[in-house]
Design a protein around this motif. Structure first.
Motif, short mmCIF file in Angstrom:
data_model
loop_
_atom_site.label_atom_id
_atom_site.label_comp_id
_atom_site.label_asym_id
_atom_site.label_seq_id
_atom_site.Cartn_x
_atom_site.Cartn_y
_atom_site.Cartn_z
N LEU A 111 1.00 -1.61 0.06
CA LEU A 111 0.07 -0.03 -0.17
C LEU A 111 0.68 0.92 -0.27
O LEU A 111 1.70 1.19 0.40
CB LEU A 111 -0.67 0.11 1.57
N GLN A 112 0.80 2.47 -0.91
CA GLN A 112 1.35 3.31 -0.75
C GLN A 112 -0.10 4.62 -1.07
O GLN A 112 -0.94 4.22 -1.26
CB GLN A 112 2.42 3.29 -1.98
N VAL A 113 0.74 5.61 -0.16
CA VAL A 113 -0.10 6.91 -0.80
C VAL A 113 1.21 7.98 -0.33
O VAL A 113 2.05 8.19 -0.18
CB VAL A 113 -0.31 7.14 1.16
N SER A 114 0.66 8.95 -1.54
CA SER A 114 1.24 10.50 -1.49
C SER A 114 0.81 11.37 -1.32
O SER A 114 0.17 11.44 -0.14
CB SER A 114 1.15 9.98 -3.29
N ALA A 153 0.24 14.09 -1.85
CA ALA A 153 -1.41 14.43 -2.63
C ALA A 153 -2.34 13.55 -2.55
O ALA A 153 -3.15 13.53 -2.69
CB ALA A 153 -1.20 14.79 -4.47
N ASN A 154 -2.16 12.85 -1.30
CA ASN A 154 -3.27 12.25 -0.89
C ASN A 154 -3.90 10.71 -2.49
O ASN A 154 -4.65 10.97 -2.01
CB ASN A 154 -4.19 12.60 -0.57
N LYS A 155 -2.49 10.26 -2.40
CA LYS A 155 -3.55 9.07 -4.04
C LYS A 155 -2.67 8.03 -3.79
O LYS A 155 -1.71 8.36 -2.65
CB LYS A 155 -2.91 9.91 -5.54
N HIS A 156 -3.59 6.96 -3.65
CA HIS A 156 -3.31 5.91 -3.81
C HIS A 156 -2.34 4.93 -4.71
O HIS A 156 -3.03 4.68 -5.76
CB HIS A 156 -4.43 4.94 -2.99
N PHE A 157 -1.46 3.73 -3.53
CA PHE A 157 -1.59 2.89 -4.88
C PHE A 157 -1.60 1.82 -3.92
O PHE A 157 -0.81 0.77 -3.09
CB PHE A 157 -0.11 2.86 -5.19
N ASP A 158 -2.06 0.55 -4.18
CA ASP A 158 -3.02 -0.47 -3.78
C ASP A 158 -2.70 -1.85 -4.62
O ASP A 158 -3.16 -2.23 -5.58
CB ASP A 158 -3.40 -1.14 -2.96
N THR A 159 -1.46 -3.10 -4.55
CA THR A 159 -1.71 -4.45 -5.59
C THR A 159 -1.26 -5.39 -4.31
O THR A 159 -0.92 -5.03 -3.09
CB THR A 159 -0.16 -3.82 -6.07
N SER A 219 -8.19 -2.82 -2.08
CA SER A 219 -7.34 -2.76 -0.74
C SER A 219 -8.52 -2.10 -0.17
O SER A 219 -8.73 -2.07 1.00
CB SER A 219 -5.90 -2.15 -0.39
N GLY A 220 -9.19 -0.80 -0.87
CA GLY A 220 -10.14 -0.38 0.66
C GLY A 220 -9.51 0.32 0.99
O GLY A 220 -10.02 1.36 2.34
N LEU A 221 -8.19 1.32 0.76
CA LEU A 221 -7.09 1.74 2.00
C LEU A 221 -8.16 2.99 1.89
O LEU A 221 -8.52 4.34 0.94
CB LEU A 221 -6.45 2.29 0.96
N LYS A 222 -7.95 4.11 3.33
CA LYS A 222 -7.93 5.08 3.23
C LYS A 222 -7.20 6.15 4.02
O LYS A 222 -6.49 5.27 4.80
CB LYS A 222 -9.22 5.04 4.08
#
Length: 325
Positions: free
Chosen positions: A286-289, A291-297, A315-318
């Protein structure tokens, strides 16, 4: 929860006394002559480790003494090299010393270390002399190789004296090799306290659980040395969620990505790998930038499937991000 904080030519003194290089001679004081006698003799030494490495037709490296066979990062380690001078090399030749890792990659330049280099450059060495070159090195704490190699040679402008004997074929003699005893890295453990209520995702870290959660500073897992930029992490959980708070001190944030699942890792971001059963398989990234953008795999095993795992997994990451500065 993710949170970013945005703060805003070696000079060699040629002191040749009664030793060669006449056009560069300078008178030596009695103290300098006394000091020089520690490094120059006409009596053949008997080094612990014999060598037979030639530099052109002028100088031979005949061996070395050492404190031992192993080096510990952060602890001084002494090596003394012994040279035999067959004839004066002339010119403006100087001695160089490069410290390399076990793979032979140069890490540290020791060309200007030690009294010998300033008292008596190689161009002033005379036939019949034996030269003693003691060097004390202290490898940095974050030395990440199991080996240490001493490369020695002689240079003048863009040239080096040719080497006959063990070398790297760039006219650097492979003079001595040692094992490095690296200290086991101390990798911090992160404990997550329980929160009786859901945690706000606003990047402010003012929920009560963060006041009791202890933070750890991220380190290089190979050597335990804190990484840059300085990053501290806290964790907490409730009945439904795992919470992570990152506090990053970076003086130049860059993240131009505008969509989720862009390649956030190519610029600034924070990330976490979660392996539920700790077997290296079936883990999540899980990654967060900023700018609050997400990457998940999701991966089935280490970096499989390539190149970026199951990108269709969600992931449903918040998250919440606050940039200060």
């Amino acid at each position: 929860m993710k949170r970013y904080a945005y703060p805003m030519a070696v000079c060699l003194a040629l002191l040749a006394g009664s030793y060669g290089c006449s056009k560069k001679q300078r008178a030596m004081t009695a103290e300098q002559k006394q000091e020089l006698s520690r490094y120059v003799t006409e009596d053949a030494p008997k080094p612990q480790h014999a060598l037979d490495i030639k530099f052109g037709e002028s100088i031979a490296l005949i061996g070395y003494d050492a404190d031992g066979e192993r080096v510990t990062p952060g602890t001084p380690f002494s090596v003394t090299f012994y040279y035999r001078v067959d004839k004066n090399v002339g010119g403006d030749w100087k001695l160089f010393t490069h410290l390399a890792d076990g793979a032979g990659t140069s890490r540290i330049n020791y060309d200007d270390k030690g009294k010998l280099r300033s008292l008596l450059p190689a161009s002033a060495w005379e036939a019949g002399q034996y030269i003693r070159d003691p060097i004390t090195v202290t490898l940095p704490e974050d030395w990440d190789s199991d080996g240490l190699v001493f490369f020695l040679g002689f240079w003048q402008d863009e040239d080096r004296l040719p080497v006959t004997g063990p070398s790297d074929h760039d006219n650097r003699a492979r003079a001595a090799e040692f094992k490095v005893e690296r200290k086991e890295p101390v990798v911090p453990e992160l404990t997550a306290p329980y929160s009786a209520s859901a945690v706000k995702l606003d990047g402010k870290l003012d929920d009560s659980v963060w006041k009791v959660a202890k933070s750890v500073e991220l380190v290089n897992t190979l050597n335990g040395v804190p990484e840059q930029p300085t990053t501290n992490v806290k964790a907490a959980y409730d009945d439904n969620n795992l919470y992570l708070a990152y506090d990053v001190e970076d003086d130049y944030l860059r993240s131009t990505f505008t969509k989720d699942d862009d390649h956030l890792w190519e610029q600034d971001c924070v990330e976490v790998m979660i392996d539920p059963d700790g077997d290296g398989n079936n883990y999540f990234e899980l990654q967060v930038s900023p700018a609050n953008k997400h990457f998940d795999t999701r991966y089935d095993s280490r970096r499989t499937p390539r190149p970026f795992g199951h990108l269709d997994w969600n992931s449903g990451l918040k998250s919440g991000v606050r940039v200060e500065g």
